[in-house]
Motif scaffolding. Structure first.
Motif, PDB file in Angstrom:
ATOM      1  N   ARG A  22       0.836  -1.201   0.000  1.00 26.14           N
ATOM      2  CA  ARG A  22       0.000   0.000   0.000  1.00 26.14           C
ATOM      3  C   ARG A  22       0.874   1.257   0.000  1.00 26.14           C
ATOM      4  N   VAL A  23       1.979   1.216   0.733  1.00 31.63           N
ATOM      5  CA  VAL A  23       2.910   2.347   0.728  1.00 31.63           C
ATOM      6  C   VAL A  23       3.438   2.593  -0.678  1.00 31.63           C
ATOM      7  N   TRP A  24       3.909   1.551  -1.324  1.00 30.56           N
ATOM      8  CA  TRP A  24       4.468   1.708  -2.673  1.00 30.56           C
ATOM      9  C   TRP A  24       3.419   2.271  -3.631  1.00 30.56           C
ATOM     10  N   ALA A  25       2.176   1.829  -3.469  1.00 33.04           N
ATOM     11  CA  ALA A  25       1.111   2.293  -4.361  1.00 33.04           C
ATOM     12  C   ALA A  25       0.763   3.761  -4.106  1.00 33.04           C
ATOM     13  N   LEU A  26       0.695   4.154  -2.833  1.00 32.06           N
ATOM     14  CA  LEU A  26       0.225   5.496  -2.493  1.00 32.06           C
ATOM     15  C   LEU A  26       1.291   6.579  -2.638  1.00 32.06           C
ATOM     16  N   CYS A  27       2.556   6.190  -2.654  1.00 26.46           N
ATOM     17  CA  CYS A  27       3.613   7.201  -2.777  1.00 26.46           C
ATOM     18  C   CYS A  27       3.510   7.972  -4.094  1.00 26.46           C
ATOM     19  N   GLY A  28       2.947   7.355  -5.108  1.00 22.12           N
ATOM     20  CA  GLY A  28       2.812   8.033  -6.392  1.00 22.12           C
ATOM     21  C   GLY A  28       1.452   8.658  -6.622  1.00 22.12           C
ATOM     22  N   GLU A  29       0.527   8.471  -5.676  1.00 20.35           N
ATOM     23  CA  GLU A  29      -0.822   9.016  -5.833  1.00 20.35           C
ATOM     24  C   GLU A  29      -0.874  10.462  -5.349  1.00 20.35           C
ATOM     25  N   TRP A  30      -1.642  11.301  -6.021  1.00 20.71           N
ATOM     26  CA  TRP A  30      -1.744  12.734  -5.717  1.00 20.71           C
ATOM     27  C   TRP A  30      -0.379  13.418  -5.832  1.00 20.71           C
ATOM     28  N   GLY A  31       0.400  12.980  -6.810  1.00 14.85           N
ATOM     29  CA  GLY A  31       1.706  13.577  -7.065  1.00 14.85           C
ATOM     30  C   GLY A  31       2.816  12.813  -6.377  1.00 14.85           C
ATOM     31  N   ASP A  32       3.833  12.393  -7.148  1.00 14.95           N
ATOM     32  CA  ASP A  32       4.942  11.662  -6.541  1.00 14.95           C
ATOM     33  C   ASP A  32       5.946  12.636  -5.923  1.00 14.95           C
ATOM     34  N   ARG A  33       7.029  12.109  -5.404  1.00 17.24           N
ATOM     35  CA  ARG A  33       8.005  12.935  -4.692  1.00 17.24           C
ATOM     36  C   ARG A  33       8.603  14.007  -5.606  1.00 17.24           C
ATOM     37  N   SER A  34       8.953  13.622  -6.825  1.00 18.72           N
ATOM     38  CA  SER A  34       9.567  14.577  -7.752  1.00 18.72           C
ATOM     39  C   SER A  34       8.628  15.738  -8.068  1.00 18.72           C
ATOM     40  N   HIS A  35       7.349  15.421  -8.231  1.00 17.04           N
ATOM     41  CA  HIS A  35       6.360  16.461  -8.531  1.00 17.04           C
ATOM     42  C   HIS A  35       6.338  17.523  -7.435  1.00 17.04           C
ATOM     43  N   HIS A  36       6.277  17.085  -6.187  1.00 14.83           N
ATOM     44  CA  HIS A  36       6.174  18.041  -5.081  1.00 14.83           C
ATOM     45  C   HIS A  36       7.506  18.732  -4.796  1.00 14.83           C
ATOM     46  N   ILE A  37       8.614  18.037  -5.006  1.00 17.39           N
ATOM     47  CA  ILE A  37       9.928  18.667  -4.859  1.00 17.39           C
ATOM     48  C   ILE A  37      10.087  19.794  -5.879  1.00 17.39           C
ATOM     49  N   ASN A  38       9.648  19.552  -7.107  1.00 11.33           N
ATOM     50  CA  ASN A  38       9.758  20.577  -8.151  1.00 11.33           C
ATOM     51  C   ASN A  38       8.931  21.816  -7.811  1.00 11.33           C
ATOM     52  N   ILE A  39       7.743  21.602  -7.239  1.00 15.81           N
ATOM     53  CA  ILE A  39       6.908  22.739  -6.842  1.00 15.81           C
ATOM     54  C   ILE A  39       7.579  23.531  -5.724  1.00 15.81           C
ATOM     55  N   LEU A  40       8.120  22.820  -4.732  1.00 17.15           N
ATOM     56  CA  LEU A  40       8.808  23.492  -3.625  1.00 17.15           C
ATOM     57  C   LEU A  40      10.030  24.256  -4.126  1.00 17.15           C
ATOM     58  N   GLU A  41      10.759  23.647  -5.053  1.00 21.24           N
ATOM     59  CA  GLU A  41      11.943  24.310  -5.604  1.00 21.24           C
ATOM     60  C   GLU A  41      11.560  25.604  -6.311  1.00 21.24           C
ATOM     61  N   ALA A  42      10.481  25.555  -7.099  1.00 21.22           N
ATOM     62  CA  ALA A  42      10.033  26.755  -7.807  1.00 21.22           C
ATOM     63  C   ALA A  42       9.597  27.845  -6.831  1.00 21.22           C
ATOM     64  N   MET A  43       8.938  27.443  -5.744  1.00 17.79           N
ATOM     65  CA  MET A  43       8.501  28.415  -4.738  1.00 17.79           C
ATOM     66  C   MET A  43       9.688  29.081  -4.053  1.00 17.79           C
ATOM     67  N   ILE A  44      10.677  28.278  -3.693  1.00 18.01           N
ATOM     68  CA  ILE A  44      11.816  28.786  -2.929  1.00 18.01           C
ATOM     69  C   ILE A  44      12.732  29.657  -3.786  1.00 18.01           C
TER      70      ILE A  44
END
Length: 328
Positions: free
Chosen positions: A291-313
């Motif tokens: 379930r962890v492996w499946a949900l880590c990519g749901e609602w945006g994976d790690r790279s997606h959210h890292i990229n958003i944070l990088e753009a904000m910072i």
């Protein structure tokens, strides 16, 4: 900002936790995995309605409990602790408040009563888990939410590493809606925290029973330190998720990244503690790890959210420093 639940809020979360632990057991999940369609155990959906969980975020005048979203995040964590297999969190935590904002009173009342299932569609991927159970779908379109009947969409089954989580691609025109995607991301992060806690608990129990060299392996410092590190990581992540549930914004992306890192560390450590037994079907760990492996990519994976944070910072007008970064 006070992130501590009130006594009433904690009582609600504890009640949900007790129900999940008593009804949604490992044996229940094994029954789902091993049974055919004629022998499937009964759904818990009517129980969710009776407990008021489906109307947790709805106003009191609409038969709801009028709770804060942070309480829903707390219940999502408890749901993660048992790897809940029904879409309670998605419907109660995302669809219900959006239906209320839309003024869709008829549909809202039916959802709260347990007579209608309206599943939100992730604008990031267009994928929906448990879509076969839905009566209607909620999507974002032009910055607004829209309801679509199940007969007006095309569902394509997808393979999921978690057999208890049926996954579908939904073919409908639409785009992301901030209120849907942010809520989905926060509840996903909360669920991952719950899964992390359960994998640590399973590992602790196993370490108490398994003996090597005439001693419980849990008495070895190498085991203790690994599990302590995961526990510490979980306790650092939970306040970030609670903060995101309270005010959303940038911390939503921080919550998802932190919860992914924590859950992956918990899964890796749990499999190391269990050793070869952790890979077997007989040991319950695999149901939570998948379930962890499946949900880590749901609602945006790690790279997606890292990229958003990088753009904000790195933005030219970024507001940084203790006055903003820690001003909660």
């Amino acid at each position: 900002m006070n992130l501590i639940y009130t006594s009433d809020q904690k009582e609600l979360i504890d009640a949900a936790d007790g129900f999940f632990a008593g009804e949604h057991t490992v044996e229940y999940m094994r029954h789902l995995l091993e049974s055919d369609s004629a022998d499937t155990p009964p759904s818990l959906w009517d129980n969710f309605a009776e407990l008021g969980l489906l109307g947790l975020l709805a106003p009191e005048e609409k038969n709801g409990l009028a709770q804060d979203f942070s309480v829903m995040a707390g219940i999502a964590e408890m749901a993660g602790n048992v790897a809940l297999t029904e879409p309670l969190i998605e419907i109660a935590g995302i669809s219900v408040p959006v239906l209320d904002e839309m003024g869709a009173t008829v549909e809202l009342n039916a959802v709260i009563a347990g007579d209608l299932k309206v599943l939100p569609v992730c604008g990031l991927s267009g994928m929906v888990s448990h879509a076969d159970l839905a009566d209607m779908f909620l999507i974002g379109e032009g910055g607004k939410a829209r309801l679509i009947d199940k007969n007006d969409v095309t569902l394509t089954p997808l393979k999921s590493i978690d057999p208890l989580r049926k996954l579908y691609k939904i073919s409908i025109p639409g785009d992301g809606l901030d209120t849907i995607d942010q809520r989905g991301t926060i509840l996903n992060a909360s669920f991952l925290c719950g899964l992390s806690k359960r994998m640590v608990a399973l590992s602790v129990d196993y370490a108490k029973d398994r003996e090597q060299f005439g001693k419980q392996i849990g008495s070895f410092q190498a085991i203790k330190h690994q599990l302590a590190n995961v526990h510490t990581q979980i306790e650092f992540t939970r306040p970030i998720v609670q903060l995101a549930a309270t005010q959303m914004g940038r911390c939503v992306h921080q919550a998802k990244v932190s919860s992914i890192d924590t859950a992956m560390l918990a899964a890796e450590t749990a499999i190391q503690v269990h050793g070869g037994m952790g890979y077997t079907f007989e040991v319950s760990l695999h149901m939570f790890m998948k379930r962890v492996w499946a949900l880590c990519g749901e609602w945006g994976d790690r790279s997606h959210h890292i990229n958003i944070l990088e753009a904000m910072i790195l933005a030219d007008d970024a507001e940084l420093g203790p006055g903003t970064t820690f001003n909660y």
